[in-house]
Scaffold this motif. Structure first.
Motif, PDB file in Angstrom:
ATOM      1  N   LEU A  18     122.614 112.071  43.941  1.00  0.00           N
ATOM      2  CA  LEU A  18     122.015 112.220  45.269  1.00  0.00           C
ATOM      3  C   LEU A  18     120.690 111.464  45.360  1.00  0.00           C
ATOM      4  O   LEU A  18     119.916 111.436  44.409  1.00  0.00           O
ATOM      5  N   SER A  19     120.454 110.907  46.513  1.00  0.00           N
ATOM      6  CA  SER A  19     119.174 110.245  46.750  1.00  0.00           C
ATOM      7  C   SER A  19     118.081 111.308  46.799  1.00  0.00           C
ATOM      8  O   SER A  19     118.349 112.503  46.915  1.00  0.00           O
ATOM      9  N   VAL A  20     116.838 110.856  46.747  1.00  0.00           N
ATOM     10  CA  VAL A  20     115.709 111.781  46.826  1.00  0.00           C
ATOM     11  C   VAL A  20     115.762 112.529  48.161  1.00  0.00           C
ATOM     12  O   VAL A  20     115.549 113.749  48.215  1.00  0.00           O
ATOM     13  N   ALA A  21     116.076 111.816  49.236  1.00  0.00           N
ATOM     14  CA  ALA A  21     116.144 112.446  50.560  1.00  0.00           C
ATOM     15  C   ALA A  21     117.253 113.489  50.615  1.00  0.00           C
ATOM     16  O   ALA A  21     117.059 114.591  51.146  1.00  0.00           O
ATOM     17  N   ASP A  22     118.418 113.166  50.065  1.00  0.00           N
ATOM     18  CA  ASP A  22     119.520 114.125  50.085  1.00  0.00           C
ATOM     19  C   ASP A  22     119.262 115.307  49.152  1.00  0.00           C
ATOM     20  O   ASP A  22     119.672 116.434  49.451  1.00  0.00           O
ATOM     21  N   SER A  23     118.582 115.071  48.054  1.00  0.00           N
ATOM     22  CA  SER A  23     118.208 116.182  47.170  1.00  0.00           C
ATOM     23  C   SER A  23     117.264 117.137  47.882  1.00  0.00           C
ATOM     24  O   SER A  23     117.419 118.362  47.790  1.00  0.00           O
ATOM     25  N   ALA A  24     116.319 116.588  48.638  1.00  0.00           N
ATOM     26  CA  ALA A  24     115.398 117.429  49.405  1.00  0.00           C
ATOM     27  C   ALA A  24     116.149 118.172  50.500  1.00  0.00           C
ATOM     28  O   ALA A  24     115.883 119.357  50.764  1.00  0.00           O
ATOM     29  N   ARG A  25     117.101 117.493  51.125  1.00  0.00           N
ATOM     30  CA  ARG A  25     117.926 118.125  52.163  1.00  0.00           C
ATOM     31  C   ARG A  25     118.730 119.288  51.577  1.00  0.00           C
ATOM     32  O   ARG A  25     118.836 120.344  52.193  1.00  0.00           O
ATOM     33  N   LEU A  26     119.278 119.083  50.400  1.00  0.00           N
ATOM     34  CA  LEU A  26     120.051 120.132  49.728  1.00  0.00           C
ATOM     35  C   LEU A  26     119.161 121.316  49.376  1.00  0.00           C
ATOM     36  O   LEU A  26     119.541 122.475  49.576  1.00  0.00           O
ATOM     37  N   GLU A  27     117.967 121.050  48.872  1.00  0.00           N
ATOM     38  CA  GLU A  27     117.030 122.128  48.526  1.00  0.00           C
ATOM     39  C   GLU A  27     116.633 122.924  49.766  1.00  0.00           C
ATOM     40  O   GLU A  27     116.582 124.157  49.736  1.00  0.00           O
ATOM     41  N   LYS A  28     116.355 122.218  50.875  1.00  0.00           N
ATOM     42  CA  LYS A  28     115.983 122.895  52.114  1.00  0.00           C
ATOM     43  C   LYS A  28     117.138 123.754  52.627  1.00  0.00           C
ATOM     44  O   LYS A  28     116.945 124.903  53.036  1.00  0.00           O
ATOM     45  N   LEU A  29     118.355 123.211  52.561  1.00  0.00           N
ATOM     46  CA  LEU A  29     119.535 123.939  53.005  1.00  0.00           C
ATOM     47  C   LEU A  29     119.752 125.185  52.154  1.00  0.00           C
ATOM     48  O   LEU A  29     120.023 126.271  52.677  1.00  0.00           O
ATOM     49  N   ALA A  30     119.607 125.039  50.855  1.00  0.00           N
ATOM     50  CA  ALA A  30     119.767 126.178  49.949  1.00  0.00           C
ATOM     51  C   ALA A  30     118.728 127.251  50.248  1.00  0.00           C
ATOM     52  O   ALA A  30     119.044 128.440  50.270  1.00  0.00           O
ATOM     53  N   SER A  31     117.511 126.832  50.501  1.00  0.00           N
ATOM     54  CA  SER A  31     116.450 127.780  50.821  1.00  0.00           C
ATOM     55  C   SER A  31     116.762 128.541  52.106  1.00  0.00           C
ATOM     56  O   SER A  31     116.616 129.766  52.171  1.00  0.00           O
ATOM     57  N   ILE A  40     125.071 126.145  46.319  1.00  0.00           N
ATOM     58  CA  ILE A  40     125.572 125.679  47.609  1.00  0.00           C
ATOM     59  C   ILE A  40     126.188 124.280  47.528  1.00  0.00           C
ATOM     60  O   ILE A  40     126.936 123.874  48.413  1.00  0.00           O
ATOM     61  N   TRP A  41     125.905 123.555  46.450  1.00  0.00           N
ATOM     62  CA  TRP A  41     126.390 122.189  46.323  1.00  0.00           C
ATOM     63  C   TRP A  41     127.904 122.049  46.446  1.00  0.00           C
ATOM     64  O   TRP A  41     128.379 121.142  47.132  1.00  0.00           O
ATOM     65  N   PRO A  42     128.738 122.908  45.831  1.00  0.00           N
ATOM     66  CA  PRO A  42     130.190 122.724  45.983  1.00  0.00           C
ATOM     67  C   PRO A  42     130.656 122.721  47.448  1.00  0.00           C
ATOM     68  O   PRO A  42     131.536 121.936  47.816  1.00  0.00           O
ATOM     69  N   ALA A  43     130.047 123.546  48.286  1.00  0.00           N
ATOM     70  CA  ALA A  43     130.412 123.547  49.711  1.00  0.00           C
ATOM     71  C   ALA A  43     129.966 122.249  50.374  1.00  0.00           C
ATOM     72  O   ALA A  43     130.713 121.658  51.167  1.00  0.00           O
ATOM     73  N   VAL A  44     128.761 121.796  50.060  1.00  0.00           N
ATOM     74  CA  VAL A  44     128.267 120.538  50.629  1.00  0.00           C
ATOM     75  C   VAL A  44     129.131 119.374  50.158  1.00  0.00           C
ATOM     76  O   VAL A  44     129.493 118.492  50.945  1.00  0.00           O
ATOM     77  N   GLU A  53     125.258 122.765  57.066  1.00  0.00           N
ATOM     78  CA  GLU A  53     124.038 123.060  57.820  1.00  0.00           C
ATOM     79  C   GLU A  53     124.364 123.841  59.098  1.00  0.00           C
ATOM     80  O   GLU A  53     123.685 124.818  59.432  1.00  0.00           O
ATOM     81  N   GLU A  54     125.416 123.428  59.792  1.00  0.00           N
ATOM     82  CA  GLU A  54     125.818 124.139  61.009  1.00  0.00           C
ATOM     83  C   GLU A  54     126.258 125.563  60.684  1.00  0.00           C
ATOM     84  O   GLU A  54     125.954 126.498  61.427  1.00  0.00           O
TER      85      GLU A  54
END
Length: 97
Positions: A18-31, A40-44, A53-54
């Motif tokens: 994952l890119s830095v931006a997508d890693s941050a997006r994943l962390e925010k989504l998990a939070s 949450i990664w397997p669902a993403v 996200e929706e």
């Protein structure tokens, strides 16, 4: 078993790539979901960021509606449905053909 290992390896490789931006997006989504990125990664991975996200946002919205008392309980819905069946269920009219 090898097929399962292969899927897990692909998921792990995609997570690591994952890119830095997508890693941050994943962390925010998990939070937001009250989870961890790893959980949450397997669902993403399977459904994509937008769908997950929706889904998380819909869950948060539903929780807020429930907390605000804007929902109807299952029991109330079922009681209303039963009353409707009792009132209208036996009123079918036969058509002469």
């Amino acid at each position: 078993m090898a097929v399962m290992d292969s899927k897990l390896n692909k998921q792990a490789a995609a997570l690591a790539a994952l890119s830095v931006a997508d890693s941050a997006r994943l962390e925010k989504l998990a939070s937001l979901a009250g989870s961890t990125a790893e959980h949450i990664w397997p669902a993403v991975y399977r459904y994509g960021f937008r769908d997950v996200e929706e889904s998380v946002q819909a869950d948060l919205d539903a929780q807020a509606e429930h907390a605000a008392g804007l929902t109807i309980s299952h029991e109330d819905v079922m009681a209303k449905a039963q009353r409707m069946i009792e009132t209208h269920g036996g009123q079918r009219k036969c058509r002469a053909g």
